[in-house]
Scaffold this active site. Structure first.
Site, PDB file in Angstrom:
ATOM      1  N   HIS A   1       0.404  -3.226   5.751  1.00 47.16           N
ATOM      2  CA  HIS A   1      -0.705  -3.585   4.868  1.00 47.16           C
ATOM      3  C   HIS A   1      -1.802  -2.515   4.906  1.00 47.16           C
ATOM      4  O   HIS A   1      -2.215  -1.988   3.874  1.00 47.16           O
ATOM      5  CB  HIS A   1      -1.271  -4.949   5.293  1.00 47.16           C
ATOM      6  CG  HIS A   1      -2.485  -5.371   4.532  1.00 47.16           C
ATOM      7  ND1 HIS A   1      -2.433  -6.278   3.499  1.00 47.16           N
ATOM      8  CD2 HIS A   1      -3.790  -4.995   4.636  1.00 47.16           C
ATOM      9  CE1 HIS A   1      -3.652  -6.444   2.998  1.00 47.16           C
ATOM     10  NE2 HIS A   1      -4.493  -5.677   3.686  1.00 47.16           N
ATOM     11  N   GLU A   2      -2.252  -2.209   6.117  1.00 45.87           N
ATOM     12  CA  GLU A   2      -3.345  -1.235   6.246  1.00 45.87           C
ATOM     13  C   GLU A   2      -2.906   0.138   5.751  1.00 45.87           C
ATOM     14  O   GLU A   2      -3.692   0.882   5.163  1.00 45.87           O
ATOM     15  CB  GLU A   2      -3.845  -1.161   7.689  1.00 45.87           C
ATOM     16  CG  GLU A   2      -4.463  -2.461   8.213  1.00 45.87           C
ATOM     17  CD  GLU A   2      -5.538  -3.038   7.318  1.00 45.87           C
ATOM     18  OE1 GLU A   2      -6.217  -2.259   6.615  1.00 45.87           O
ATOM     19  OE2 GLU A   2      -5.694  -4.271   7.276  1.00 45.87           O
TER      20      GLU A   2
ATOM     21  N   HIS B   1      -3.452   0.473   2.116  1.00 45.96           N
ATOM     22  CA  HIS B   1      -4.804   0.935   1.758  1.00 45.96           C
ATOM     23  C   HIS B   1      -4.879   2.463   1.876  1.00 45.96           C
ATOM     24  O   HIS B   1      -5.464   3.135   1.029  1.00 45.96           O
ATOM     25  CB  HIS B   1      -5.845   0.329   2.705  1.00 45.96           C
ATOM     26  CG  HIS B   1      -6.143  -1.126   2.463  1.00 45.96           C
ATOM     27  ND1 HIS B   1      -6.523  -1.621   1.234  1.00 45.96           N
ATOM     28  CD2 HIS B   1      -6.165  -2.189   3.311  1.00 45.96           C
ATOM     29  CE1 HIS B   1      -6.753  -2.931   1.342  1.00 45.96           C
ATOM     30  NE2 HIS B   1      -6.537  -3.303   2.584  1.00 45.96           N
TER      31      HIS B   1
ATOM     32  N   HIS C   1      -3.279   4.079  -1.004  1.00 52.95           N
ATOM     33  CA  HIS C   1      -4.150   3.959  -2.181  1.00 52.95           C
ATOM     34  C   HIS C   1      -5.130   5.140  -2.203  1.00 52.95           C
ATOM     35  O   HIS C   1      -5.386   5.735  -3.248  1.00 52.95           O
ATOM     36  CB  HIS C   1      -4.902   2.627  -2.098  1.00 52.95           C
ATOM     37  CG  HIS C   1      -5.548   2.174  -3.374  1.00 52.95           C
ATOM     38  ND1 HIS C   1      -6.352   1.065  -3.422  1.00 52.95           N
ATOM     39  CD2 HIS C   1      -5.535   2.674  -4.632  1.00 52.95           C
ATOM     40  CE1 HIS C   1      -6.789   0.902  -4.663  1.00 52.95           C
ATOM     41  NE2 HIS C   1      -6.302   1.865  -5.418  1.00 52.95           N
TER      42      HIS C   1
HETATM   43 ZN   LIG Z   1      -6.532  -5.289   3.382  1.00 52.35          ZN
END
Ligand SMILES: [Zn+2]
Length: 706
Positions: free
Chosen positions: A494-495, A498, A501
């Site tokens: 998940h991290e 980011h 992104h």
């Molecule tokens: Zn998050």
């Protein structure tokens, strides 16, 4: 030093001869200095000392203010270049300073750092207001904004000017002087209240250690015991075991401990953080924060704080849209809790325990259900989940999707010896740097997160990004691999989503770069990235047993898949209860609110089951009360998960599945690379060909879809 930095920073703008002075300031304070060295410059973490922060923050604010004044008082008529682009250039020093300062606050905190934070947060809030309320500056922005149709702007420039204008208007640029002064006073009071709230919470997480003896550990797996022993040793009590009052310590204890009396004690201590009726109680602060927010929203012309937070500032646009989604999912989640409780109660009855499932029993009995129903023991999975191998797995998947390769870098300074750095490339092209700070330590906040040390931009020449991932794994003995749980592995992906992104960003202007998107959209790229952990391509290559080196058996993966809807009643209900209370608190306007009573009554009205509580009870809801951050915005995680699972569906429908090159390219082109240069609704439509559908989310949770 303070005076010199201050003078140099502000006079650098006024006079072209200020270069030597500026150089002097750099030598004096490494926190304000431009970043030098390889890769377009990197933070000089090795030179930073805590006493640099206050003067650096003050110099950064002074320099930015001078830049703002220069833009506002420009004798030339306002243009896109001399106003909007000039604003993009302003505040560069403060940005660097706040980046380094933020790293210390979050990962290297000490009483000295906390004292500086307490003093500087209200000053930084006041500085922000001073800019947002600058009437001459807004006049120029407004003039350019009104002319925008005639200016032949690129779509990104058009969006940039709307965002800039909107952020001034939303923050009161059109108010009269008295209202502006009141807003500034409110923001300053709020900043102080936020800091007090977080420091109370931190106190209650640090000061309620429960030390146990070996005899108290029945049911706990070896790795949980080892972590508790290591933590006790760190606190100077070698030979004992400690439960710290944080989620990462409390959660495994509640899952595995056979000692119901201790589970109850640990549970009650944890869910009473900020709610102990002592000097660190947060209830009065919450009341105050809610009042101030309600008053500020009225000044801005909105009925409530929730309306203000979401209008022109989220994909949902209105609190109603967020509420509708939550209320759609809520009954399914509660119904699932009832089923889960019945199943757990049956096991407890069969054991002849004569108990009624209580909140401190939920995780414990759920684990028994997992074993009974799915024949899945998560302790069997863990030996295959080596931190470093999974990191390689994340790298590999991002290579498949976005063409990235990762190369270790050793010639840049780091903020702590536990931090490592990689250069990210696409073919021969340098893309950015990735800093990885995986291990827990005193002074580091709990949980896992990403941040951007520098964002990508091209408008004044190519600037590449620097991103970091941070987590709190307990470091093993030297040479021993760090084994992590399945949940932690998902969080890592998940991290890293980011981070991707940020790394994929390909925009012109810094303020729309990378993760600087709406709050309810920013969790989409990260949540979607969790899906690649579960692919056989990653698991077969990287989920390798730490002793045998063999990949995780397919039967075990199949069991994990089969159990994927396990305990979703608990997970979704505890989350939604928090998200609904957050929204309701901020829709209540300026009503006098007693947070404890409000929480109790509203949950009752919602039909909250007795066997669990909000994931973050109001007095410990840092997302909402330690900044404006996720206030009226905790729903964002659900909103973004709905989008993420709808996006995964697009991959599943494609011939190449999760590694389909065509879908990956569309995700890159319309989501990962565009930052906030396009409205998220439009970007998503370009990727998916339609708006997000909640169906994939409901299916994923095993909820009814009609
Ligand atoms: Zn998050």
């Amino acid at each position: 030093m303070r005076r010199r930095t201050f003078l140099a920073a502000s006079s650098a703008l006024a006079a072209t001869t200020a270069v030597p002075l500026h150089a002097l300031a750099q030598a004096a304070n490494p926190v304000t200095a431009p970043w030098t060295g390889p890769f377009g410059g990197v933070p000089a973490f090795d030179k930073v000392r805590v006493e640099h922060f206050k003067p650096a923050l003050e110099a950064g604010m002074a320099e930015e203010w001078a830049e703002i004044e220069a833009i506002a008082n420009n004798p030339q008529p306002p243009t896109f270049a001399n106003t909007i682009e000039a604003l993009e250039r302003s505040g560069a020093t403060l940005d660097r300073v706040q980046t380094i300062y933020g790293i210390w606050v979050a990962t290297l905190s000490t009483p000295e750092v906390r004292a500086i934070d307490k003093e500087m947060q209200p000053k930084m809030a006041a500085h922000n207001d001073r800019i947002l309320q600058n009437a001459k500056l807004f006049q120029r922005i407004d003039t350019v904004y009104q002319q925008r149709g005639k200016l032949k702007l690129t779509p990104e420039q058009d969006r940039l000017i709307w965002l800039r204008w909107n952020s001034f208007v939303r923050n009161g640029a059109k108010l009269d002087a008295a209202a502006k002064a009141r807003v500034a006073a409110i923001n300053s009071e709020l900043a102080a209240a936020f800091t007090a709230f977080s420091q109370n919470l931190l106190h209650d997480e640090n000061e309620y250690d429960l030390f146990l003896k070996e005899a108290d550990l029945a049911g706990l797996p070896p790795d949980v015991r080892a972590a508790m022993a290591a933590a006790a040793k760190g606190k100077g009590r070698d030979g004992e075991y400690v439960i710290v009052n944080t989620r990462s310590s409390v959660d495994p204890f509640l899952t595995y401990s056979e000692r119901r009396d201790l589970r109850e004690k640990v549970w009650k201590t944890y869910y009473s953080r900020g709610d102990n009726g002592d000097a660190h109680d947060n209830n009065a602060l919450i009341k105050k924060i809610l009042k101030l927010r309600a008053e500020r929203a009225k000044l801005f012309g909105y009925p409530t704080h929730a309306h203000w937070r979401l209008a022109n500032n989220s994909m949902a646009e209105t609190p109603q849209a967020g509420m509708e989604l939550m209320e759609r999912v809520w009954p399914f989640a509660v119904a699932r809790v009832k089923e889960e409780v019945a199943e757990m109660q049956a096991i407890a009855d069969k054991e002849g325990t004569k108990i009624k499932i209580a909140p401190w029993d939920y995780r414990f009995y759920a684990e028994k259900v997992r074993k009974a129903r799915y024949d899945l023991d998560m302790n069997e999975v863990k030996p295959y989940l080596q931190l470093e191998k999974l990191r390689e797995g994340m790298f590999w998947a991002s290579g498949q999707l976005y063409g990235f390769t990762f190369h270790p870098v050793t010639n840049v300074p780091v903020q702590h010896p536990g931090v490592r750095v990689w250069e990210v490339k696409r073919g021969p092209e340098h893309i950015g740097l990735w800093y990885f700070d995986p291990y827990a330590r005193t002074g580091k906040r709990s949980g896992a997160w990403m941040n951007a040390y520098r964002t990508q931009e091209t408008f004044d020449g190519k600037v590449t990004t620097i991103v970091s991932n941070n987590s709190n794994f307990v470091k093993g003995a030297p040479g021993e691999p760090v084994l992590i749980s399945w949940d932690d592995a998902e969080t890592m992906f998940h991290e890293f989503g980011h981070a991707l992104h940020g790394l994929n960003s390909a925009v012109t202007y810094p303020s729309v770069s990378g993760t600087r998107v709406f709050r309810d959209y920013v969790e989409f790229p990260s949540t979607v990235n969790e899906s690649w952990l579960r692919t056989p391509e990653v698991l077969n290559r990287f989920a390798l047993h730490h002793q045998t080196g063999k990949p995780i058996p397919a039967e075990l993966v199949a069991k994990i898949e089969k159990a994927s809807t396990f305990r979703q009643g608990f997970d979704v209900t505890e989350f939604l209860a928090s998200a609904l209370i957050d929204m309701k608190l901020h829709l209540a306007g300026d009503a006098d609110i007693d947070p404890d009573a409000f929480e109790r009554e509203e949950l009752k009205k919602l039909g909250m089951p007795d066997e669990l509580v909000m994931r973050h009870r109001t007095p410990q809801f840092g997302h909402v009360f330690s900044s404006d951050g996720y206030s009226a915005g905790y729903y964002s995680y659900l909103w973004a998960e709905v989008i993420a699972l709808d996006a995964v569906e697009a991959f599943r429908e494609a011939p190449g599945g999760l590694y389909d090159k065509g879908v990956a390219k569309r995700l890159h082109d319309h989501v990962m690379s565009v930052g906030n240069s396009i409205h998220p609704r439009e970007g998503y439509r370009k990727f998916r060909g339609r708006d997000p559908d909640v169906k994939a989310y409901l299916e994923d949770k095993g909820f009814p879809t009609n």
